[in-house]
Design an enzyme around this catalytic site. Structure first.
Site, short mmCIF file in Angstrom:
data_model
loop_
_atom_site.label_atom_id
_atom_site.label_comp_id
_atom_site.label_asym_id
_atom_site.label_seq_id
_atom_site.Cartn_x
_atom_site.Cartn_y
_atom_site.Cartn_z
N GLY A 198 0.76 -1.18 0.05
CA GLY A 198 0.01 0.12 0.09
C GLY A 198 0.87 1.28 -0.09
O GLY A 198 2.12 1.30 0.40
N CYS A 199 0.19 2.41 -0.36
CA CYS A 199 1.01 3.73 -0.46
C CYS A 199 1.42 4.23 0.91
O CYS A 199 2.76 4.44 0.98
CB CYS A 199 0.14 4.70 -1.56
SG CYS A 199 -1.46 4.99 -0.52
N PHE A 200 0.38 4.26 1.96
CA PHE A 200 0.90 4.59 3.11
C PHE A 200 1.93 3.79 3.76
O PHE A 200 2.90 3.96 4.33
CB PHE A 200 -0.18 4.54 4.01
CG PHE A 200 -0.87 6.10 4.24
CD1 PHE A 200 -0.13 7.29 4.32
CD2 PHE A 200 -2.10 6.18 4.20
CE1 PHE A 200 -0.91 8.54 4.44
CE2 PHE A 200 -2.74 7.41 4.25
CZ PHE A 200 -2.00 8.60 4.39
N ALA A 201 1.74 2.39 3.46
CA ALA A 201 2.68 1.28 3.91
C ALA A 201 4.07 1.50 3.54
O ALA A 201 5.05 1.41 4.21
CB ALA A 201 2.08 -0.12 3.71
#
Length: 324
Positions: free
Chosen positions: A134-137
């Site tokens: 994921g992007c935040f991850a």
């Protein structure tokens, strides 16, 4: 040249993937599957590609492509793969969250490798299926992985990160339309964001104890990019922390440590992650910046494809930031 299929090409991540693959010297897009736009030109959804491609969205899937990218909504990749079988030699790169956690990594007898190159490069190189992070991850893991490996995340970690409106997807919602988002900022999913699961698994993968992760995501009034700040207790010096990070990322193609304070524009439209360290008393502040659609999604997916097929890791990803 390898033949590529894209499932779900009308959204933000699908569009970015098409743009990257059209300019990749080793790929030929065989089809872009869409249930709602079949038969329509790609440019009907992505007007900026006018003059660059004559491709049309397809209502059919070619199961013999070399690699297929799944750019579907979360929860939809599982059902799609149950209904559509690909050849045994077709590699799969999924951009949803369906296979990111270890409990979900084996599907129909196939193991999905978590596709963060800075963590799992060798496993990605031999993988047949990838669960793209994921992007935040991505932004948060790259900020914290060196500390986790060194066993220096024993205390609580506090994270505040702001993302552009494209992180919410192409569909219109109450918090994504212009009149609400413009000149505005707000938090959402405080301490419960869905990316916390994959973040926790990666940080724990080194076998060291990890303090509690407190993550507060924010909606920004811009279209793309993530700026994440994380801080935790750290007894070493700033110079020691900088050496730790530079050593961890010494072979990373796209993650770099900056001596200067970061701003978001230096990474927007690129596959780069820039990291900056700041020491205040007994706290270490780590700032990371990525483009949520490229390093946080489609660019990282292409980076994984490059590794899987033995291409140079940076092939098709040497992109220019828009700093002005």
């Amino acid at each position: 040249m390898i033949k590529v299929g894209i499932i779900g090409g009308s959204g933000y991540t699908g569009g970015e993937l098409i743009r990257l693959l059209l300019n990749h010297p080793q790929t030929e897009i065989d089809f872009v599957f869409s249930t709602t736009r079949a038969g329509k030109p790609i440019t009907s959804a992505h007007q900026d590609l006018l003059g660059q491609t004559e491709l049309k969205f397809s209502g059919e899937v070619n199961p013999e492509v070399d690699v297929v990218f799944l750019c579907l909504g979360h929860g939809n990749s599982t059902s799609f793969l149950n209904e559509n079988k690909f050849s045994e030699t077709t590699k799969i790169i999924d951009l949803s969250n369906d296979f990111r956690l270890q409990a979900d990594a084996i599907f129909n007898g196939q193991r999905f490798i978590y596709g963060l190159p800075e963590l799992n490069k060798s496993a990605i190189q031999s993988a047949e299926a990838i669960a793209n992070p994921g992007c935040f991850a991505t932004a948060i893991q790259l900020a914290l992985l060196p500390l986790a490996k060194a066993g220096l995340l024993n205390d609580d970690v506090h994270i505040n990160a702001v993302t552009g409106s494209t992180g919410a997807g192409v569909g219109l919602s109450a918090t994504s339309h212009f009149s609400w988002r413009n000149n505005n900022v707000s938090w959402y999913k405080p301490f419960t964001h869905q990316h916390l699961g994959e973040i926790g698994e990666s940080l724990a993968s080194f076998g060291n104890s990890i303090g509690e992760i407190f993550f507060l995501p924010n909606r920004g009034n811009f279209t793309r990019g993530i700026l994440a700040t994380a801080y935790t207790k750290y007894s070493g010096t700033l110079e020691e922390a900088q050496r730790l990070y530079n050593d961890f990322y010494k072979d990373a193609a796209f993650t770099h440590i900056s001596d200067e304070e970061l701003h978001l524009k230096q990474v927007v439209n690129t596959n780069q992650c820039h990291i900056h360290l700041h020491k205040h008393d007994d706290l270490l502040l780590i700032t990371s910046a990525i483009d949520n659609l490229i390093k946080g999604a489609s660019g990282q997916a292409v980076q994984n494809m490059n590794l899987m097929f033995g291409f140079p890791e940076t092939e098709g990803l040497l992109l220019k930031a828009g700093v002005f």
